[in-house]
Design an enzyme around this catalytic site. Sequence first.
Site, PDB file in Angstrom:
ATOM      1  N   ARG A  81      38.707 -44.350  39.574  1.00  0.00           N
ATOM      2  CA  ARG A  81      39.749 -43.976  40.536  1.00  0.00           C
ATOM      3  C   ARG A  81      41.150 -44.161  39.952  1.00  0.00           C
ATOM      4  O   ARG A  81      42.145 -43.780  40.572  1.00  0.00           O
ATOM      5  CB  ARG A  81      39.614 -44.822  41.818  1.00  0.00           C
ATOM      6  CG  ARG A  81      38.328 -44.542  42.585  1.00  0.00           C
ATOM      7  CD  ARG A  81      38.164 -45.472  43.771  1.00  0.00           C
ATOM      8  NE  ARG A  81      38.857 -45.011  44.944  1.00  0.00           N
ATOM      9  CZ  ARG A  81      38.262 -44.503  46.032  1.00  0.00           C
ATOM     10  NH1 ARG A  81      36.962 -44.408  46.098  1.00  0.00           N
ATOM     11  NH2 ARG A  81      38.971 -44.119  47.066  1.00  0.00           N
TER      12      ARG A  81
ATOM     13  N   TYR B 258      44.019 -41.484  39.570  1.00  0.00           N
ATOM     14  CA  TYR B 258      44.781 -41.201  40.790  1.00  0.00           C
ATOM     15  C   TYR B 258      45.651 -42.397  41.160  1.00  0.00           C
ATOM     16  O   TYR B 258      46.871 -42.265  41.330  1.00  0.00           O
ATOM     17  CB  TYR B 258      43.789 -40.889  41.912  1.00  0.00           C
ATOM     18  CG  TYR B 258      44.391 -40.557  43.257  1.00  0.00           C
ATOM     19  CD1 TYR B 258      45.052 -39.350  43.469  1.00  0.00           C
ATOM     20  CD2 TYR B 258      44.269 -41.439  44.333  1.00  0.00           C
ATOM     21  CE1 TYR B 258      45.578 -39.031  44.721  1.00  0.00           C
ATOM     22  CE2 TYR B 258      44.780 -41.128  45.589  1.00  0.00           C
ATOM     23  CZ  TYR B 258      45.435 -39.918  45.777  1.00  0.00           C
ATOM     24  OH  TYR B 258      45.948 -39.611  47.021  1.00  0.00           O
TER      25      TYR B 258
END
Length: 331
Positions: A146, A149
């Site tokens: 993740r 992002y």
Amino acid sequence: MAMKKNLRILVAGGAGFLGSWLCRRLVGEGHDVICVDNFFTSQKKNVADLLACPNFELIRHDVTAPLLLEVDQIYNLACPAAPGHYQFNPIKTMKTSLLGAIHLLGMAKRCRARILQASTSEVYGDPEVHPQREDYRGSVNTLGVRACYDEGKRAAETLFMDYYRMHRVNIKIARIFNTYGPGMHPFDGRVISNFIRQGLQGEPITIFGTGEQTRSFCYCTDLIEGLVRLMNSEDDDFTGPVNLGNPKEYTILELAKHVAKALGRDENREENFVFKPLPEDDPHRRQPDITLARERLGWEPAVPLEEGLAETIGWFKGIDIDSYRPPTPQY
Ligand code: NAD
Ligand code: UDP
């Protein structure tokens, strides 16, 4: 909160889920709106209703490349937002956050425009502090799936603050928590769009992990109201970050039952649900503390989950799901 009329407003990422709601709102208020988008996670039809408006302009452009426009306000929403979308090409996601911020901040500096960054609750990572306040610095795994992002959005916040300190660029940072509504991409893999699509297609609803993890869901029109209020907040030194989200917290299992019920399916029937492994680094809890938004913007969400779900389900029922395509490769 005074809002000037007839502003030239750029919405980067304006054809996306939130961007199209924002463009519609700003066009309706009579501003000259320029929507810039590369259609990575959206399609032109999201703004088809605006194309005939004389105060709306659509430009296909990728914000990782510079662009030259003259505007008074810039909303930077250009970035894939769903985990499946931003992990599709993680290097591109990071470039979009960083280069997009640099190009748009440069434009804001040159035009003396005000610029708002759509940041995210993901800057808090898998939080150790609950609920999350803006002064919590977060817990992000910089090496995880993740991070493209989360770290891209964190670095963009840093760039915004540095343009503010160094060049007095008029900036605003919104930290957006999970937002849903009509116009979500039916295959974006986000929890509400997935649950509704699965329910409508007669498939079991996929719950990741035990379903005990929590999220807080804000309806799109509430969120857009918060963004517009923040952009037009008069004090230039009120930069944010400001949390924007609905403070009502649900477990994913509770959400699944709400969606099943709203679709007229038996929420107590086990076969209507299927459990799948929890994705890597999936945050365990998430709930915004919106005290700052309440105090400084006089803002809080008004649409309860049941109402927002009914609107969203109504929209999903009306679309041709097969006409939506997954993200286009960007090489
Ligand atoms: P979305 O994917 O529907 O919209 C993003 C838009 O940006 C799409 O139209 C996409 O094509 C465009 N885009 C992506 N990369 C681009 C590039 N390089 N150049 C130009 N355009 C590009 O997602 P959304 O939910 O509407 O999110 C909008 C913004 O809000 C994003 O920046 C996202 O990070 C932020 N945000 C959204 C949520 C949410 O729950 N919806 C939560 C936190 C933050
Ligand atoms: N989730 C789920 N089933 C799905 C999609 C998502 O249980 O089909 C879970 C996911 O694991 C996460 C939460 O729902 O815990 C929210 O996921 P989403 O991708 O919408 O957004 P996130 O907040 O994780 O970025």
